[in-house]
Design an enzyme around this catalytic site. Sequence first.
Site, mmCIF file in Angstrom:
data_model
loop_
_atom_site.group_PDB
_atom_site.id
_atom_site.type_symbol
_atom_site.label_atom_id
_atom_site.label_comp_id
_atom_site.label_asym_id
_atom_site.label_seq_id
_atom_site.Cartn_x
_atom_site.Cartn_y
_atom_site.Cartn_z
ATOM 1 N N HIS A 271 0.842 -0.568 -0.181
ATOM 2 C CA HIS A 271 -0.041 0.097 0.038
ATOM 3 C C HIS A 271 0.930 0.457 0.701
ATOM 4 O O HIS A 271 0.889 2.466 -0.716
ATOM 5 C CB HIS A 271 -1.267 0.071 0.704
ATOM 6 C CG HIS A 271 -2.034 1.268 1.345
ATOM 7 N ND1 HIS A 271 -3.375 1.025 0.593
ATOM 8 C CD2 HIS A 271 -1.875 2.264 1.170
ATOM 9 C CE1 HIS A 271 -3.640 2.176 1.406
ATOM 10 N NE2 HIS A 271 -2.503 2.966 1.573
ATOM 11 N N GLU A 272 1.458 1.353 0.698
ATOM 12 C CA GLU A 272 2.844 2.528 1.060
ATOM 13 C C GLU A 272 3.397 2.665 -0.502
ATOM 14 O O GLU A 272 3.750 3.586 -0.639
ATOM 15 C CB GLU A 272 3.327 2.757 2.520
ATOM 16 C CG GLU A 272 2.255 2.716 3.296
ATOM 17 C CD GLU A 272 1.445 3.658 3.424
ATOM 18 O OE1 GLU A 272 1.636 4.842 3.050
ATOM 19 O OE2 GLU A 272 0.302 3.474 4.296
ATOM 20 N N HIS A 275 1.468 4.123 -3.489
ATOM 21 C CA HIS A 275 2.155 6.055 -3.123
ATOM 22 C C HIS A 275 3.217 6.707 -2.950
ATOM 23 O O HIS A 275 3.663 7.021 -3.460
ATOM 24 C CB HIS A 275 1.203 5.852 -1.032
ATOM 25 C CG HIS A 275 0.548 6.122 -0.221
ATOM 26 N ND1 HIS A 275 -0.703 6.718 -1.091
ATOM 27 C CD2 HIS A 275 -0.567 5.212 0.410
ATOM 28 C CE1 HIS A 275 -1.706 6.681 -0.675
ATOM 29 N NE2 HIS A 275 -1.033 5.731 0.105
ATOM 30 N N GLU A 301 -4.728 7.797 -3.144
ATOM 31 C CA GLU A 301 -5.195 6.143 -2.456
ATOM 32 C C GLU A 301 -5.656 4.999 -3.487
ATOM 33 O O GLU A 301 -5.764 3.965 -3.600
ATOM 34 C CB GLU A 301 -6.650 6.110 -1.700
ATOM 35 C CG GLU A 301 -7.129 4.969 -1.106
ATOM 36 C CD GLU A 301 -5.496 5.470 0.234
ATOM 37 O OE1 GLU A 301 -5.134 6.267 0.873
ATOM 38 O OE2 GLU A 301 -6.611 3.925 0.684
HETATM 39 ZN ZN ZN Z 1 -3.552 5.109 1.962
#
Ligand code: ZN
Length: 508
Positions: A271-272, A275, A301
């Site tokens: 997830h990170e 980003h 996101e």
């Molecule tokens: Zn996030």
Amino acid sequence: MATTQSAPDAYSQLLAQCREISLLSGTSALLAWDQETLMPKGAGERRAEQLALLASLVHERATAPRLAELLAKSRDDVARDGDPDGERAAVLRELQRDFDRATRLPASLVTELARTESQAQQAWAEARQRSDFAGFRPWLERMVALQQQKADCLAIAGATRWDALADLYEPGMRAADLRRLFGPLRTRLVALRERLADGERPDDTFQRTRIDAERQRGFVREVVAAMGFDFDRGRLDTSAHPFCTSIAGDVRLTTRFHDDNVLDALGSTMHEGGHGLYEQGLPREPFGSPLGEAVSLGIHESQSRLWENHVGRSAAFWQWCWPVAQRHLGAACDGQSAQSVHALSNLVAPSLIRVEADEATYDLHVMVRFELEQGLIGGDLPVAELPQRWNALYRDHLGVEVPDDRRGCLQDVHWSCGLFGYFPTYTLGNLYAAQFAAAADQALGGLAPLLAKGEFAPLREWLRENVHRHGRRYLPAELCQRATGAALSSEPFLAYLERKLFDVYGVA
Ligand code: ZN
């Protein structure tokens, strides 16, 4: 006669100002990163002073009258000289937006908001611990009133108060658009949740297997490196709550490790990492220009959710990833397979807590908050009635009974921090992610065969070309249209989720 060098034009001077503001913001981001990762406890007080000083320096520069002059002069220059590729007009549009946001709120309101946020957050933390809504209620009432004032200062023609607040996080997005997206989404997600209840629940033994943190670290680091995260311009560390922050030229990711549940560490890291890939894919020059910045929270996101879910929870990914996991995690993998762990990574279990929610029910949590915020900011829902209304919506959307306010309306920190209009960006991220993944799948002739071989570069480059490299040039809605050839819709997300989960749960 000696010639004098001509002074830089207004536009160059404007970008030079932005560069300095970005240097200051990056310094502040570095101090904040340090605070979450390495800083010893005793340094907290001075660190808060440092951060407050930097914030005031940034604010001073971002609201300087000189900036308004340079903006006006640059606009005149563009009108006179033309702007064939539209780049300057986009930069000026975005800088004007930033300037307006920074200057529209009177200083008295900014101070009052900051003070109330800090006190309300403490009151919230105590109230949550004791599950005492009555203790938080006066603070929430105060906060709602301040947010209404804030919305009136930020007013957008033809839009509601809630819209004015949401526009801070997702430029151009309105509650009416969200209602159109959320209607079919809610109906189908509720139906999906009910269908899966009859299916075959994945075995969750692996989730409870204890695995040494160092082994987990080696594993997730190899995955994020394979995704293409550039460790020469970034780091991966640990913190209580995973996050990603951009300094000035490098990107810091954090993740976390439990004694068990390596899938949590993997999901958080991917997830990170998503980003981080967005931040690393943004244009690097000119530094400080809106063209080198992320366009919105929803688009940000989408990048994290795409890697976490569309890649990290796909069967093809696990074909590649399982041998990698076995190499790092050793005996913990005994008795499991790529198929069993893929199924487990798609476990659906309706719950009370948003941050622990699975892919199929997460957006239902968001929709509850969206509906409640409409009422609170619009004035139709008195704060006193919040717990009752919350519990009714959870029964309706998620089919769960809320036993107490700690696990109900007191669970999220957002409202105490003044974050109204923020929650829908999580769902927008999911919807954008699905639409981008579907477009990339089509453009690349199928993602699955690539993921199965651990070939992530084509997907990463597609995202770079179609999303990252534009920075803030286009508003999110236009970016989506350009990248995918269609307006944002919930259909790609629902089709993807139903296809995957019906298969995992063996329901036709
Ligand atoms: Zn996030």
